[in-house]
Design a protein around this motif. Structure first.
Motif, PDB file in Angstrom:
ATOM      1  N   THR A 186      16.219  10.794  -7.416  1.00 39.85           N
ATOM      2  CA  THR A 186      14.730  11.434  -6.770  1.00 39.85           C
ATOM      3  C   THR A 186      15.065  10.486  -5.218  1.00 39.85           C
ATOM      4  O   THR A 186      14.816  11.063  -4.214  1.00 39.85           O
ATOM      5  CB  THR A 186      13.801  11.433  -7.426  1.00 39.85           C
ATOM      6  OG1 THR A 186      13.691  12.131  -8.393  1.00 39.85           O
ATOM      7  CG2 THR A 186      12.525  11.866  -6.250  1.00 39.85           C
ATOM      8  N   ARG A 189      18.306  11.232  -3.245  1.00 37.81           N
ATOM      9  CA  ARG A 189      18.289  12.366  -2.431  1.00 37.81           C
ATOM     10  C   ARG A 189      17.021  12.389  -1.122  1.00 37.81           C
ATOM     11  O   ARG A 189      17.155  12.898  -0.089  1.00 37.81           O
ATOM     12  CB  ARG A 189      17.677  13.495  -3.361  1.00 37.81           C
ATOM     13  CG  ARG A 189      18.668  13.966  -4.523  1.00 37.81           C
ATOM     14  CD  ARG A 189      18.328  14.958  -5.458  1.00 37.81           C
ATOM     15  NE  ARG A 189      19.215  15.230  -6.499  1.00 37.81           N
ATOM     16  CZ  ARG A 189      20.294  15.945  -6.646  1.00 37.81           C
ATOM     17  NH1 ARG A 189      20.747  16.612  -5.268  1.00 37.81           N
ATOM     18  NH2 ARG A 189      21.364  15.895  -7.269  1.00 37.81           N
ATOM     19  N   ARG A 190      15.835  11.718  -1.565  1.00 39.24           N
ATOM     20  CA  ARG A 190      14.990  11.539  -0.591  1.00 39.24           C
ATOM     21  C   ARG A 190      15.516  10.804   0.569  1.00 39.24           C
ATOM     22  O   ARG A 190      15.293  10.872   1.798  1.00 39.24           O
ATOM     23  CB  ARG A 190      13.489  10.884  -1.009  1.00 39.24           C
ATOM     24  CG  ARG A 190      12.539  10.827   0.010  1.00 39.24           C
ATOM     25  CD  ARG A 190      11.200   9.933  -0.654  1.00 39.24           C
ATOM     26  NE  ARG A 190      10.745  10.606  -1.885  1.00 39.24           N
ATOM     27  CZ  ARG A 190      10.817  10.002  -3.070  1.00 39.24           C
ATOM     28  NH1 ARG A 190      11.404   8.960  -3.201  1.00 39.24           N
ATOM     29  NH2 ARG A 190      10.311  10.648  -4.082  1.00 39.24           N
ATOM     30  N   ARG A 193      17.658  12.919   2.833  1.00 39.49           N
ATOM     31  CA  ARG A 193      16.863  13.858   3.473  1.00 39.49           C
ATOM     32  C   ARG A 193      16.074  13.351   4.730  1.00 39.49           C
ATOM     33  O   ARG A 193      16.159  13.609   5.998  1.00 39.49           O
ATOM     34  CB  ARG A 193      15.688  14.448   2.435  1.00 39.49           C
ATOM     35  CG  ARG A 193      15.014  15.592   3.202  1.00 39.49           C
ATOM     36  CD  ARG A 193      15.601  16.883   3.800  1.00 39.49           C
ATOM     37  NE  ARG A 193      16.107  17.777   3.037  1.00 39.49           N
ATOM     38  CZ  ARG A 193      16.578  18.853   3.251  1.00 39.49           C
ATOM     39  NH1 ARG A 193      17.073  19.047   4.439  1.00 39.49           N
ATOM     40  NH2 ARG A 193      17.074  19.547   2.431  1.00 39.49           N
ATOM     41  N   SER A 199      20.281  17.336   3.221  1.00 34.51           N
ATOM     42  CA  SER A 199      20.077  17.108   1.952  1.00 34.51           C
ATOM     43  C   SER A 199      21.511  16.303   1.435  1.00 34.51           C
ATOM     44  O   SER A 199      22.393  16.291   2.248  1.00 34.51           O
ATOM     45  CB  SER A 199      19.962  18.346   1.188  1.00 34.51           C
ATOM     46  OG  SER A 199      21.232  18.951   1.084  1.00 34.51           O
ATOM     47  N   SER A 201      23.647  17.373  -0.799  1.00 32.47           N
ATOM     48  CA  SER A 201      24.690  18.199  -0.830  1.00 32.47           C
ATOM     49  C   SER A 201      25.234  18.711   0.407  1.00 32.47           C
ATOM     50  O   SER A 201      26.417  18.626   0.560  1.00 32.47           O
ATOM     51  CB  SER A 201      24.337  19.670  -1.519  1.00 32.47           C
ATOM     52  OG  SER A 201      24.986  20.423  -1.706  1.00 32.47           O
ATOM     53  N   GLU A 202      24.432  18.960   1.449  1.00 31.82           N
ATOM     54  CA  GLU A 202      24.887  19.180   2.751  1.00 31.82           C
ATOM     55  C   GLU A 202      25.597  18.042   3.510  1.00 31.82           C
ATOM     56  O   GLU A 202      26.413  18.336   4.102  1.00 31.82           O
ATOM     57  CB  GLU A 202      23.797  19.800   3.472  1.00 31.82           C
ATOM     58  CG  GLU A 202      23.831  19.897   5.124  1.00 31.82           C
ATOM     59  CD  GLU A 202      25.012  21.312   5.108  1.00 31.82           C
ATOM     60  OE1 GLU A 202      25.418  21.166   6.197  1.00 31.82           O
ATOM     61  OE2 GLU A 202      25.159  21.863   4.344  1.00 31.82           O
ATOM     62  N   TRP A 203      25.051  16.879   3.194  1.00 30.83           N
ATOM     63  CA  TRP A 203      25.724  15.767   3.891  1.00 30.83           C
ATOM     64  C   TRP A 203      27.065  15.526   3.272  1.00 30.83           C
ATOM     65  O   TRP A 203      28.063  15.473   4.217  1.00 30.83           O
ATOM     66  CB  TRP A 203      24.763  14.456   3.606  1.00 30.83           C
ATOM     67  CG  TRP A 203      25.359  13.319   4.537  1.00 30.83           C
ATOM     68  CD1 TRP A 203      24.688  12.905   5.763  1.00 30.83           C
ATOM     69  CD2 TRP A 203      26.343  12.587   4.424  1.00 30.83           C
ATOM     70  NE1 TRP A 203      25.264  11.773   6.016  1.00 30.83           N
ATOM     71  CE2 TRP A 203      26.445  11.425   5.338  1.00 30.83           C
ATOM     72  CE3 TRP A 203      27.546  12.270   3.370  1.00 30.83           C
ATOM     73  CZ2 TRP A 203      27.369  10.606   5.588  1.00 30.83           C
ATOM     74  CZ3 TRP A 203      28.442  11.408   3.554  1.00 30.83           C
ATOM     75  CH2 TRP A 203      28.285  10.440   4.854  1.00 30.83           C
TER      76      TRP A 203
END
Length: 262
Positions: A186, A189-190, A193, A199, A201-203
């Motif tokens: 967590t 991921r934070r 973001r 995110s 995943s996108e990075w």
């Protein structure tokens, strides 16, 4: 700067007798508040840059986070809205859609490096900047293919980013990375973001796609490139490539070849 602001060079220096410029002024100014503006459409191309703060532009149900390292092209006819964070500053450059052929057909984020940043800030400060400058359009719409990839600052996220840039094919999930770095998924991921606007995943997807550009340019086959950068299938790689670059890997290679021959 105590509130969000929009500065539009085209509007400030527009000829009041030019109908196209009057349309641009109404489209840019109508409905703009310190929080953003509602969905609307331009009949001109627009380049947005945020030298201070951060904004989120939504176009066709996709959110684009703009920061000092990331600009956005909005082709003519693309519906979009925006949300401004407090103390953000937005710079807008606009170009006639008939005179300036844009290589993008949808909202497209581009990296704002040092050259583009200096250019945009110089024009913002200058009272004599010429609207729709062809040289400016060439610089902003130039063939800079790599996707914007802001780097996270916190220790764990930065370590993951460095490792993925070195080996984008690393298959570990955010949970597995967190376990290896003795933190929580967590928190990891934070951090991605908040610190990059993307995110995890996108990075990672962007890191993989950026790496794929060099491999494709070297002549590697699409399937081999997909495997080397971490995609589980060639089809998945092609879909991600088209979503981010608005063309397939094969089309990208053909365009590079044609430019080289030209």
């Amino acid at each position: 700067m105590t509130q969000s602001a929009v500065r539009t060079k085209q509007t400030e220096h527009a000829d009041p007798e030019e109908p196209g410029h009057r349309r641009a002024e109404r489209a840019d100014d109508a409905g703009v508040t310190t929080e953003g503006h509602p969905t609307h459409v331009h009949d001109f191309h627009q380049f947005l840059y945020v030298p201070l703060g951060r904004i989120v532009v939504t176009a066709r149900e996709t959110d684009h986070v703009l920061s000092p390292a990331v600009g956005l092209w909005l082709p003519a006819g693309v519906p979009h809205s925006a949300r401004f964070e407090p103390d953000s500053l937005v710079v807008s450059e606009t170009f006639d859609a008939e005179r300036y052929p844009l290589p993008y057909t949808r909202a497209t984020v581009v990296h704002v490096g040092e050259v583009r940043r200096r250019l945009l800030l110089t024009r913002m400060r200058s009272s004599g900047a010429v609207p729709e400058d062809a040289a400016v359009f060439t610089e902003l719409a130039g063939d800079e293919q790599r996707l914007p990839l802001p780097r996270p600052a916190s220790t764990a996220a930065r370590a993951v980013a460095v490792a993925l840039l070195r080996d984008p094919g690393d298959p570990r999930t955010a949970t597995e990375w967190a376990e290896a770095l003795y933190t929580s998924s967590t928190s990891l991921r934070r951090a991605f973001r908040v610190e990059t606007g993307l995110s995890f995943s996108e990075w990672r997807t962007r890191a993989r796609l950026n790496h794929s550009l060099a491999l494709l340019a070297e002549g590697h086959q699409v399937g081999a490139v997909a495997a080397r950068v971490g995609f589980v299938s060639a089809n998945g790689f092609i879909l991600a490539f088209r979503r981010h670059f608005d063309r397939t890997p094969g089309a990208y290679v053909r365009e590079r070849t044609e430019r080289a021959v030209g």
